[in-house]
Write an enzyme that holds these catalytic residues in place. Structure first.
Site, short mmCIF file in Angstrom:
data_model
loop_
_atom_site.label_atom_id
_atom_site.label_comp_id
_atom_site.label_asym_id
_atom_site.label_seq_id
_atom_site.Cartn_x
_atom_site.Cartn_y
_atom_site.Cartn_z
N ARG A 1 85.04 25.04 16.20
CA ARG A 1 85.45 26.09 15.27
C ARG A 1 85.96 27.33 16.00
O ARG A 1 86.98 27.90 15.63
CB ARG A 1 84.29 26.47 14.34
CG ARG A 1 83.91 25.35 13.37
CD ARG A 1 82.67 25.71 12.59
NE ARG A 1 81.56 25.90 13.51
CZ ARG A 1 80.43 26.55 13.21
NH1 ARG A 1 80.26 27.08 12.03
NH2 ARG A 1 79.48 26.66 14.10
N ASN B 1 82.03 23.77 9.53
CA ASN B 1 81.37 22.49 9.71
C ASN B 1 81.04 21.90 8.35
O ASN B 1 80.69 22.63 7.42
CB ASN B 1 80.07 22.65 10.50
CG ASN B 1 80.30 22.87 11.98
OD1 ASN B 1 81.36 22.59 12.52
ND2 ASN B 1 79.28 23.38 12.66
#
EC number: 3.6.1.7
Length: 91
Positions: free
Chosen positions: A19, A37
């Site tokens: 990320r 996520n």
């Protein structure tokens, strides 16, 4: 032309800073949106920007950072909304 892409990245993509690196790469390509996520171990994202820039970010996602092992990327294109001012990590 500006576009939106909803992206799901599968493989070993959590716990490897996917990320954070996606956020940094999106900022380099002037792409706005988010990345987060998912409970199933995948990473999802919403990318908005110029078509070439979004395509470049999606191409980057196919490899990810060196610590990731990407097994697949699903992309669903949509209409640009302009709702994002930046690119952030969502929770």
């Amino acid at each position: 032309m500006k576009i939106r892409a909803m992206v799901t990245v599968k493989g070993m993509v959590q716990g490897v800073n996917f990320r954070r690196y996606t956020q940094q790469t999106a900022m380099r390509f002037n792409v706005s949106g988010w990345v987060k996520n998912l409970p199933n171990g995948s990473v999802a994202g919403c990318f908005e920007g110029e078509e070439n820039d979004v395509a470049a970010l999606i191409d980057w996602c196919r490899q990810g950072p060196g610590s990731a092992r990407v097994s697949g990327v699903e992309v669903e294109r949509g209409e640009f909304t302009g709702e994002f001012d930046d690119f952030h990590i969502a929770y």
